[in-house]
Design a protein around this motif. Structure first.
Motif, PDB file in Angstrom:
ATOM      1  N   UNK A 218       0.783  -1.305   0.154  1.00 12.73           N
ATOM      2  CA  UNK A 218      -0.013   0.055   0.130  1.00 12.73           C
ATOM      3  C   UNK A 218       0.835   1.221   0.081  1.00 12.73           C
TER       4      UNK A 218
ATOM      5  N   UNK B 156       2.399   1.856  -3.327  1.00 13.15           N
ATOM      6  CA  UNK B 156       1.318   2.268  -4.272  1.00 13.15           C
ATOM      7  C   UNK B 156       1.006   3.712  -4.097  1.00 13.15           C
TER       8      UNK B 156
ATOM      9  N   UNK C  76       4.263   5.902  -5.204  1.00  8.43           N
ATOM     10  CA  UNK C  76       4.461   5.869  -6.781  1.00  8.43           C
ATOM     11  C   UNK C  76       3.986   7.202  -7.352  1.00  8.43           C
ATOM     12  N   UNK C  77       2.848   7.760  -6.540  1.00 10.00           N
ATOM     13  CA  UNK C  77       2.481   9.103  -7.507  1.00 10.00           C
ATOM     14  C   UNK C  77       3.238  10.143  -7.146  1.00 10.00           C
TER      15      UNK C  77
ATOM     16  N   UNK D  97       7.087  11.848  -7.677  1.00 10.53           N
ATOM     17  CA  UNK D  97       8.269  11.974  -8.653  1.00 10.53           C
ATOM     18  C   UNK D  97       9.343  11.465  -7.413  1.00 10.53           C
TER      19      UNK D  97
ATOM     20  N   UNK E 157       4.704  28.331  -6.987  1.00  7.68           N
ATOM     21  CA  UNK E 157       3.867  27.509  -7.320  1.00  7.68           C
ATOM     22  C   UNK E 157       3.347  27.409  -8.621  1.00  7.68           C
TER      23      UNK E 157
ATOM     24  N   UNK F 204       5.544  24.456  -9.823  1.00  5.07           N
ATOM     25  CA  UNK F 204       5.605  23.166  -8.897  1.00  5.07           C
ATOM     26  C   UNK F 204       4.470  22.350  -9.026  1.00  5.07           C
ATOM     27  N   UNK F 205       4.331  21.086  -9.522  1.00  6.95           N
ATOM     28  CA  UNK F 205       3.444  20.255  -9.542  1.00  6.95           C
ATOM     29  C   UNK F 205       2.993  19.857  -8.242  1.00  6.95           C
ATOM     30  N   UNK F 206       1.995  19.696  -7.515  1.00 11.89           N
ATOM     31  CA  UNK F 206       1.411  19.246  -6.438  1.00 11.89           C
ATOM     32  C   UNK F 206       0.665  17.836  -6.346  1.00 11.89           C
ATOM     33  N   UNK F 207       1.064  17.169  -5.630  1.00 12.13           N
ATOM     34  CA  UNK F 207       0.414  15.793  -5.564  1.00 12.13           C
ATOM     35  C   UNK F 207      -0.205  15.458  -4.085  1.00 12.13           C
ATOM     36  N   UNK F 208      -1.363  14.767  -4.272  1.00 10.12           N
ATOM     37  CA  UNK F 208      -1.962  14.538  -2.882  1.00 10.12           C
ATOM     38  C   UNK F 208      -2.870  13.315  -3.109  1.00 10.12           C
ATOM     39  N   UNK F 209      -2.477  12.437  -2.023  1.00  9.51           N
ATOM     40  CA  UNK F 209      -3.370  11.171  -1.891  1.00  9.51           C
ATOM     41  C   UNK F 209      -4.046  11.039  -0.885  1.00  9.51           C
TER      42      UNK F 209
ATOM     43  N   UNK G 288      -4.782  13.555  -6.278  1.00 14.67           N
ATOM     44  CA  UNK G 288      -4.875  14.815  -7.172  1.00 14.67           C
ATOM     45  C   UNK G 288      -3.681  15.528  -7.148  1.00 14.67           C
TER      46      UNK G 288
ATOM     47  N   UNK H 217      -1.990  18.786  -8.920  1.00 17.42           N
ATOM     48  CA  UNK H 217      -2.288  20.543  -9.605  1.00 17.42           C
ATOM     49  C   UNK H 217      -1.098  20.631 -10.403  1.00 17.42           C
TER      50      UNK H 217
END
Lengths: 332, 305
Positions: free
Chosen positions: A155, A158, A161-162, A164, A191, A194-199, B130, B132
């Motif tokens: 988990x 997984x 992996x999202x 970078x 900002x 910058x690419x932001x990722x949230x899980x 998500x 952005x």
């Protein structure tokens, strides 16, 4: 001396520790072999302990008698990881090609020998010089953490992996009904670039989920990736112990044969310290666990002969509590 | 300005992702143009000595379950955004098993494309990832920079051999020379040639077939009346050709190469999902890759010829 049951697992442990630092402590004790490492900024600590049962053959003799006053220490010792890594380079093919691996120490010659008996009669011998050093140990009262999550390593893989591979830090925030991992950004982040990722995950996905205090802790993902790869190799579930931001977070795995803990410092945000007397202090402080430098070969919590308390950065204010908890907290 | 879209079909998601992957390999930044019915990925090449100039048109109905767009103004009902395709690819790369992917234009800290991926999980509630992706809004006064490229007359148009074969031939030739000559005629013959002081290598392809261009808007005028055996040739920077072929993630069913009158060469790949076209700005020196990607063969309405 020790011979391996599972070379691949040992190799992966070395690789995991390599993410923390260039050198590691090689510390055999009666019960087994401990490998420890700490990074240069003292904000990450790793310890992998292999019980003697992990090995086909494990033989340890005490170098010193407890009553001896003089320090006659050849172990534990420090090894440079770069010299060990080639031994365990391609972990996947290791088990296929290597029939047996043995590790012996020869204090008189100041080196540790790794010997791989491979197929077709090939024997590879690596003699690695070590440095004598003071033992390294971190004390972290895991059981005192209000937040405990336990999850299969699959988990976590997984989820990660999202992000970078260049993502340095991530923030884990929890409430009793929600878990969220997101990329961490400093106040002055641009900002627009910058690419932001949230899980977001539901607590149901965790094997064990206890949130005593809502918190959001930010830690270094790069250092953790080593443990994640290692736990996938062992397929032992990962336990995460943490508290409010600023307190360390521990990722650990444990089974009959081995225990591994990676303890990472977390960022402490200045806003939370509204009463700070130093308005110009550095915005973020890494609050870490304490180090104790002990002068005995075998590290045991019963011997409270604590030498210099090694503090490189701000330590948690409840130092006394942690010392008091030494009796019952596990030595890592 | 508003934009909202949703993909639920896995096959559509897969194809869309592969197109994004192709684009990410060709360019560092890219323009996304949104209209009521279509999306366009455009790269306007300003590099002096050649590079990819790309025009990719997708019919939104072929991918999206929901698609709503409101442009900058009623009479200019379009949106132009500049973004890094690698970021978009990153968002889609790990979405291949998604239940749904939603894209939305937002403006929290700065304008962003928010890609929300709903993934299956072990529990009753889904995992939501998500991303952005920062975007730059292109002001209307600059929209003219990204007009549809006009397509000049061509001399010869031919179907390409199996791309994989062509790719490996070009790959090997790349080691020997910087430029490759593509020759083709209206009898379905094509040659790939390189020539250096020490060696010249030619690969011959036969029976490739020539597409029957309908004479719409007289585009085919210079090709008509042409001797079927005579070869039209164009010289191209081999690295650019190889880069184009290597970046191909979409599998064309047919590929086309069209030669223009001595100063340009256009290579076009036609497939159920892709048409790729490749053209050269000037002889020997410049290379310009033009990419047109359509979603269905009927979109291949000779618009670009």
């Amino acid at each position: 001396g020790a011979c391996f049951l599972s070379l691949a697992v040992f190799g992966r442990a070395i690789h995991a520790i390599a993410r923390i630092s260039d050198e590691f402590w090689f510390d055999p004790i009666e019960k087994g072999l401990a490998l420890r490492s700490v990074n240069s900024s003292r904000s990450a600590y790793a310890c992998v302990f292999f019980s003697s049962m992990f090995f086909q053959h494990y033989c340890w003799t005490a170098g010193t008698q407890p009553c001896q006053k003089e320090k006659q220490l050849s172990l534990p010792c420090k090894l440079i990881i770069k010299s060990v890594l080639p031994v365990f380079r391609c972990v996947n093919v290791l088990e296929r090609n290597v029939e047996k691996c043995s590790i012996c120490s020869s204090p008189s010659e100041q080196h540790i020998t790794f010997q791989l008996l491979c197929r077709h009669g090939v024997v590879k011998t690596y003699n690695l010089t070590f440095q004598e050093c003071d033992p390294l140990q971190a004390v972290f009262a895991k059981h005192m953490c209000p937040n405990i999550l336990k999850v299969h390593s699959r988990l976590l893989a997984d989820v990660m992996i999202h992000f970078p591979s260049s993502q340095e830090e991530i923030t884990l925030s929890v409430t009793p009904v929600k878990v969220c991992f997101k990329s961490y950004t400093e106040e002055d982040t641009d900002f627009s670039r910058t690419m932001l990722t949230e899980i977001q995950l539901s607590p149901e996905e965790f094997d064990y989920f206890q949130v005593g205090v809502d918190s959001a802790v930010t830690f270094c993902l790069k250092e953790l990736r080593g443990l994640l790869a290692f736990s996938e190799a062992t397929s032992v579930p990962v336990s995460i112990h943490f508290d409010r931001c600023g307190r360390p977070i521990a990722f650990s795995i444990e089974d009959l044969l081995l225990e591994a803990s990676f303890i990472l410092a977390t960022l402490c945000e200045a806003e939370k310290e509204a009463a700070s007397p130093e308005p110009n202090c550095h915005l973020y402080k890494y609050c870490i666990f304490q180090f104790h430098s002990l002068f005995f070969g075998a590290v045991s919590y019963k011997e409270k002969a604590i030498g210099d308390t090694f503090q490189s950065l701000v330590t948690a204010s409840d130092t006394e509590e942690e010392l008091g908890a030494l009796q019952s907290s596990p030595v890592l | 300005m508003r934009f909202r879209a949703k993909i639920v079909d896995l096959a559509c998601l897969n194809h869309f992702s592969r197109i994004i992957n192709t684009i990410a390999k060709l360019a560092k930044t890219c323009i996304l143009r949104l209209t009521v019915c279509k999306l366009y990925f455009i790269l306007s090449d300003k590099v002096a000595n050649g590079g990819a100039s790309m025009w990719c048109e997708l019919s939104q109905g072929n991918f999206f379950d929901e698609f709503q767009m409101e442009g900058v103004a009623a009479e200019h009902n379009e949106i132009y955004l500049e973004f890094v395709p690698e970021n978009l690819w990153r968002a889609f790369k790990t979405a291949q098993s998604a239940k749904a992917v939603k894209i939305k234009l937002t403006n929290k800290h700065c304008p962003c494309l928010r890609v929300a991926v709903e993934l299956p999980s072990l529990s009753s509630s889904s995992r939501i990832v998500t991303h952005d992706i920062p975007v730059g809004v292109i002001p209307r006064r600059m929209w003219n920079d990204f007009r549809e490229p006009s397509v000049p007359d061509f001399d010869v148009s031919i179907y390409l051999p199996v791309l994989k074969t062509m790719k490996s031939v070009v790959e090997r030739m790349k080691n020997l020379s910087n430029f490759i000559v593509i020759e083709a005629n209206l009898s379905g013959e094509m040659n790939l040639k390189i020539e250096t002081d020490l060696v010249s290598v030619t690969t011959h392809f036969k029976d490739l077939g020539n597409p029957p261009w309908a004479s719409e808007d007289g585009y085919q005028s210079s090709a008509q009346g042409r001797d079927v055996e005579s070869m039209a040739e164009a010289c191209i920077d081999i690295k650019k050709l190889q880069q184009l072929l290597a970046g191909q993630q979409v599998n064309p069913t047919k590929a086309l190469c069209s030669k223009f009158n001595s100063s340009a060469c256009e290579l076009q790949l036609v497939g159920s999902f892709a048409i790729l076209s490749f053209s050269r700005i000037s002889v020997f020196i410049f290379v310009c890759l033009k990419v047109n990607i359509f979603t269905a063969p009927e979109d291949f309405q000779y618009l670009y010829f």
